[in-house]
Write a protein that holds these residues in place. Sequence first.
Motif, PDB file in Angstrom:
ATOM      1  N   GLY A  64      31.425  44.592  12.988  1.00 57.77           N
ATOM      2  CA  GLY A  64      31.348  45.305  14.263  1.00 57.77           C
ATOM      3  C   GLY A  64      30.016  46.011  14.444  1.00 57.77           C
ATOM      4  O   GLY A  64      29.414  45.940  15.507  1.00 57.77           O
ATOM      5  N   ARG A  65      29.549  46.678  13.414  1.00 60.93           N
ATOM      6  CA  ARG A  65      28.272  47.402  13.511  1.00 60.93           C
ATOM      7  C   ARG A  65      27.109  46.415  13.649  1.00 60.93           C
ATOM      8  O   ARG A  65      26.199  46.629  14.441  1.00 60.93           O
ATOM      9  CB  ARG A  65      28.083  48.289  12.286  1.00 60.93           C
ATOM     10  CG  ARG A  65      26.810  49.094  12.348  1.00 60.93           C
ATOM     11  CD  ARG A  65      26.694  50.042  11.159  1.00 60.93           C
ATOM     12  NE  ARG A  65      25.492  50.818  11.262  1.00 60.93           N
ATOM     13  CZ  ARG A  65      25.430  52.072  11.705  1.00 60.93           C
ATOM     14  NH1 ARG A  65      26.540  52.675  12.071  1.00 60.93           N
ATOM     15  NH2 ARG A  65      24.292  52.708  11.774  1.00 60.93           N
ATOM     16  N   ALA A  66      27.175  45.322  12.897  1.00 59.53           N
ATOM     17  CA  ALA A  66      26.115  44.319  12.974  1.00 59.53           C
ATOM     18  C   ALA A  66      26.067  43.687  14.367  1.00 59.53           C
ATOM     19  O   ALA A  66      24.988  43.488  14.933  1.00 59.53           O
ATOM     20  CB  ALA A  66      26.312  43.241  11.912  1.00 59.53           C
ATOM     21  N   LEU A  77      15.483  42.454  26.368  1.00 58.21           N
ATOM     22  CA  LEU A  77      15.613  42.100  27.778  1.00 58.21           C
ATOM     23  C   LEU A  77      15.005  43.169  28.669  1.00 58.21           C
ATOM     24  O   LEU A  77      14.326  42.864  29.655  1.00 58.21           O
ATOM     25  CB  LEU A  77      17.084  41.885  28.144  1.00 58.21           C
ATOM     26  CG  LEU A  77      17.732  40.617  27.600  1.00 58.21           C
ATOM     27  CD1 LEU A  77      19.228  40.635  27.866  1.00 58.21           C
ATOM     28  CD2 LEU A  77      17.095  39.381  28.213  1.00 58.21           C
ATOM     29  N   GLN A  78      15.230  44.424  28.315  1.00 63.82           N
ATOM     30  CA  GLN A  78      14.675  45.517  29.090  1.00 63.82           C
ATOM     31  C   GLN A  78      13.143  45.503  29.044  1.00 63.82           C
ATOM     32  O   GLN A  78      12.480  45.693  30.062  1.00 63.82           O
ATOM     33  CB  GLN A  78      15.218  46.845  28.573  1.00 63.82           C
ATOM     34  CG  GLN A  78      14.877  48.022  29.444  1.00 63.82           C
ATOM     35  CD  GLN A  78      15.582  49.296  28.982  1.00 63.82           C
ATOM     36  OE1 GLN A  78      16.087  49.365  27.858  1.00 63.82           O
ATOM     37  NE2 GLN A  78      15.620  50.293  29.837  1.00 63.82           N
ATOM     38  N   GLU A  94      22.433  45.576  20.917  1.00 62.95           N
ATOM     39  CA  GLU A  94      21.480  46.614  21.308  1.00 62.95           C
ATOM     40  C   GLU A  94      20.045  46.099  21.242  1.00 62.95           C
ATOM     41  O   GLU A  94      19.238  46.377  22.127  1.00 62.95           O
ATOM     42  CB  GLU A  94      21.646  47.857  20.439  1.00 62.95           C
ATOM     43  CG  GLU A  94      22.894  48.651  20.763  1.00 62.95           C
ATOM     44  CD  GLU A  94      23.103  49.846  19.833  1.00 62.95           C
ATOM     45  OE1 GLU A  94      22.278  50.061  18.915  1.00 62.95           O
ATOM     46  OE2 GLU A  94      24.094  50.557  20.039  1.00 62.95           O
ATOM     47  N   ASN A  95      19.735  45.329  20.192  1.00 60.08           N
ATOM     48  CA  ASN A  95      18.387  44.747  20.073  1.00 60.08           C
ATOM     49  C   ASN A  95      18.109  43.757  21.199  1.00 60.08           C
ATOM     50  O   ASN A  95      17.012  43.738  21.773  1.00 60.08           O
ATOM     51  CB  ASN A  95      18.207  44.076  18.717  1.00 60.08           C
ATOM     52  CG  ASN A  95      18.091  45.064  17.582  1.00 60.08           C
ATOM     53  OD1 ASN A  95      17.774  46.235  17.790  1.00 60.08           O
ATOM     54  ND2 ASN A  95      18.379  44.609  16.373  1.00 60.08           N
TER      55      ASN A  95
END
Length: 87
Positions: free
Chosen positions: A11-13, A25-26, A19-20
Amino acid sequence: MDARSPEAPGGRALRDVAENLFQELQEHFQALTATLNLRMEEMGGRIEDLQKNVNDLMAQAGIDSPAQKHRLVASVSAALSSPWTFQ
């Protein structure tokens, strides 16, 4: 256990990857926005230069009154939209 919770296996991975990806994309979107803004500014400058050149040519041709300018623009627009115009 919820698959989105940090306690779930991986889940964390998965969250970190998401998020990365969002961050990348941002950054790409911001770069694209900056590029588009720059090109729009350049195009605006070119349009202003073109308008100045057209005004100068019209002044040299002795076309000063708004009525003369309107007739000229109308005739040029009609000629450009004619199907018989050679390109």
